[in-house]
Design an enzyme around this catalytic site. Structure first.
Site, PDB file in Angstrom:
ATOM      1  N   LYS A  67     -12.083 -16.595   3.452  1.00  0.00           N
ATOM      2  CA  LYS A  67     -11.615 -16.658   4.847  1.00  0.00           C
ATOM      3  C   LYS A  67     -12.641 -17.365   5.729  1.00  0.00           C
ATOM      4  CE  LYS A  67      -7.950 -13.666   5.771  1.00  0.00           C
ATOM      5  NZ  LYS A  67      -7.251 -12.727   6.621  1.00  0.00           N
TER       6      LYS A  67
ATOM      7  N   LYS B 271      -3.531 -20.615  -9.550  1.00  0.00           N
ATOM      8  CA  LYS B 271      -3.261 -19.199  -9.814  1.00  0.00           C
ATOM      9  C   LYS B 271      -1.996 -18.780  -9.068  1.00  0.00           C
ATOM     10  CE  LYS B 271      -4.803 -14.569  -8.475  1.00  0.00           C
ATOM     11  NZ  LYS B 271      -3.843 -14.124  -7.487  1.00  0.00           N
TER      12      LYS B 271
ATOM     13  N   LYS C  41       0.957 -14.561  -4.140  1.00  0.00           N
ATOM     14  CA  LYS C  41       1.943 -14.459  -3.055  1.00  0.00           C
ATOM     15  C   LYS C  41       1.584 -15.390  -1.906  1.00  0.00           C
ATOM     16  CE  LYS C  41       2.562  -9.631  -4.061  1.00  0.00           C
ATOM     17  NZ  LYS C  41       1.349  -8.779  -3.985  1.00  0.00           N
TER      18      LYS C  41
HETATM   19  P1  ATP Z   1      -1.913 -11.216  -2.584  1.00  0.00           P
HETATM   20  O1  ATP Z   1      -1.621 -12.689  -2.735  1.00  0.00           O
HETATM   21  O2  ATP Z   1      -1.301 -10.556  -1.379  1.00  0.00           O
HETATM   22  O3  ATP Z   1      -3.368 -10.864  -2.813  1.00  0.00           O
HETATM   23  P2  ATP Z   1      -1.335 -10.683  -5.324  1.00  0.00           P
HETATM   24  O4  ATP Z   1      -0.098 -11.287  -5.830  1.00  0.00           O
HETATM   25  O5  ATP Z   1      -2.651 -11.275  -5.646  1.00  0.00           O
HETATM   26  O6  ATP Z   1      -1.132 -10.495  -3.775  1.00  0.00           O
HETATM   27  P3  ATP Z   1      -2.411  -8.018  -5.683  1.00  0.00           P
HETATM   28  O7  ATP Z   1      -1.764  -6.771  -5.205  1.00  0.00           O
HETATM   29  O8  ATP Z   1      -3.592  -8.545  -4.967  1.00  0.00           O
HETATM   30  O9  ATP Z   1      -1.287  -9.141  -5.783  1.00  0.00           O
HETATM   31  O10 ATP Z   1      -2.776  -7.823  -7.218  1.00  0.00           O
HETATM   32  C1  ATP Z   1      -2.109  -6.895  -8.044  1.00  0.00           C
HETATM   33  C2  ATP Z   1      -2.566  -7.065  -9.461  1.00  0.00           C
HETATM   34  O11 ATP Z   1      -2.014  -8.277  -9.998  1.00  0.00           O
HETATM   35  C3  ATP Z   1      -4.086  -7.206  -9.587  1.00  0.00           C
HETATM   36  O12 ATP Z   1      -4.501  -6.493 -10.720  1.00  0.00           O
HETATM   37  C4  ATP Z   1      -4.299  -8.681  -9.771  1.00  0.00           C
HETATM   38  O13 ATP Z   1      -5.480  -8.959 -10.497  1.00  0.00           O
HETATM   39  C5  ATP Z   1      -3.054  -9.068 -10.549  1.00  0.00           C
HETATM   40  N1  ATP Z   1      -2.717 -10.490 -10.371  1.00  0.00           N
HETATM   41  C6  ATP Z   1      -2.354 -11.102  -9.214  1.00  0.00           C
HETATM   42  N2  ATP Z   1      -2.099 -12.415  -9.423  1.00  0.00           N
HETATM   43  C7  ATP Z   1      -2.321 -12.647 -10.761  1.00  0.00           C
HETATM   44  C8  ATP Z   1      -2.220 -13.810 -11.620  1.00  0.00           C
HETATM   45  N3  ATP Z   1      -1.823 -14.995 -11.153  1.00  0.00           N
HETATM   46  N4  ATP Z   1      -2.517 -13.663 -12.926  1.00  0.00           N
HETATM   47  C9  ATP Z   1      -2.901 -12.457 -13.429  1.00  0.00           C
HETATM   48  N5  ATP Z   1      -3.013 -11.346 -12.677  1.00  0.00           N
HETATM   49  C10 ATP Z   1      -2.725 -11.415 -11.366  1.00  0.00           C
HETATM   50 MG    MG Z   2      -4.437 -10.499  -4.614  1.00  0.00          MG
END
Ligand code: ATP
Ligand code: MG
Length: 312
Positions: A110, A189, A192
């Site tokens: 950030k 990667k 969201k």
């Molecule tokens: P945000 O973008 O809001 O951070 P996010 O999709 O990264 O959301 P989180 O709630 O931060 O979701 O992560 C939930 C779980 O999913 C964590 O254990 C994180 O390591 C895993 N995760 C998120 N994105 C990936 C990815 N592309 N590959 C593998 N694991 C992932």
């Molecule tokens: Mg995340």
């Protein structure tokens, strides 16, 4: 072995969440104890719309159950229902060096982008440490992006134990080699926040419209092939690799094969999800029961920490 992990209700779950984390939750629910929570305190930093936060929290619980989480085996709850964790967070905050938190990537990213950061983002890893330590967790199944935060948790626990005696257990991250970093439709990667996701419970028709941007070539290292491998059978994967190597194979065909395999792979959870969503009372009961069990454990650990540091 005690297992714990949390997932943010910042939107609907995508393949990265499922293959990186949730799939491990399901496999590990047969261990001695497994605690899984919907991390709504963490999500509050990004979701500033009460109806969305409430809705996604509930959706997250339904999704986890539909994907195979068994509330008889694992404790499923909502983070904010266990206030003991926020108290423990404060205790850990007092021993958390600024320099350590300044190096954490959520905050650093950030800052680097010149975006405003709040105290919640800055101290996020301390809350995450409290989440983990409150349940005497040994194992934390996550994707690669969370490894740094678990290192911070270990640092904070070790420093507390050094000062006040052996209060906290040392947790370890658990990653799946093939899916610790699931690529999005653009090869970055899947996340969201990058608008590159394939959602687990998205309508299959909508998913077919999503256009991956690169032309596939060699299967190894190609992100579309990597995504396909997650949902295809071994035989299908081999056949696809052959097509990749043979050449003259358009990415439209890969997309179609990917959508077909995904529809099959998630058919059962999809049906189960519809059933669960029709019974919100049952979901609330599961979450209430989970929260009560989580509070009991967190209370025990919190009291141990308070006694150790003289908070009586
Ligand atoms: P945000 O973008 O809001 O951070 P996010 O999709 O990264 O959301 P989180 O709630 O931060 O979701 O992560 C939930 C779980 O999913 C964590 O254990 C994180 O390591 C895993 N995760 C998120 N994105 C990936 C990815 N592309 N590959 C593998 N694991 C992932
Ligand atoms: Mg995340």
């Amino acid at each position: 072995m005690r297992v714990l992990s949390g997932i943010q209700p910042t939107g609907r779950f995508h393949w990265g969440n499922y293959f990186g984390a949730i799939r491990q939750y399901i496999d590990l629910q047969f261990e001695e104890a497994a605690f899984y929570f919907v991390a709504n305190w963490h999500a509050l930093g990004t979701v500033r719309e009460p109806a969305s936060l409430r809705g996604w929290t509930f959706d997250a619980a339904i999704d986890l159950l539909a994907l195979g989480l068994d509330p008889q085996r694992a404790v499923l709850f909502v983070q904010s229902e266990v206030p003991q964790v926020s108290e423990l967070c404060w205790i850990l905050m007092t021993g958390a060096p600024m320099g350590l938190l300044e190096r954490c990537h959520a905050y650093k990213d950030k800052k680097a982008k010149g975006l405003p950061a709040d105290a919640g983002v800055f101290t996020y890893p301390v809350l995450m440490a409290a989440d983990i330590l409150a349940y005497d967790s040994d194992t934390v199944p996550v994707g690669e992006d969370q490894v740094q935060h678990i290192e911070v948790c270990r640092d904070l626990a070790a420093s507390f134990n050094h000062h006040f005696g052996e209060v906290f257990k040392m947790p370890k991250a658990k990653l799946l080699d093939v899916s610790k970093k699931v690529p999005g439709t653009d090869g970055e990667k899947m996340s969201k926040s990058y608008n590159n996701t394939l959602e687990v419970f998205e309508d299959p028709k909508a998913q077919r419209k999503k256009r991956p941007m690169e032309q596939p070539k060699e299967p190894d290292g190609d992100h579309l092939f990597q995504l396909y491998s997650l949902v295809a059978t071994d035989a299908e994967r081999e056949a696809m690799a052959t097509l990749y190597r043979r050449g003259g194979f358009g990415y439209g065909e890969v997309k179609k094969a990917l959508a077909d395999a995904a529809e099959r792979f998630f058919a059962e959870p999809r049906a189960k999800r519809a059933e669960l969503a029709a019974d919100p009372k049952r979901i609330s009961e599961i979450l209430d029961d989970g929260a009560a069990r989580a509070r009991r454990k967190a209370e025990e650990v919190l009291n141990r920490a308070k006694r150790a540091c003289g908070l009586v």
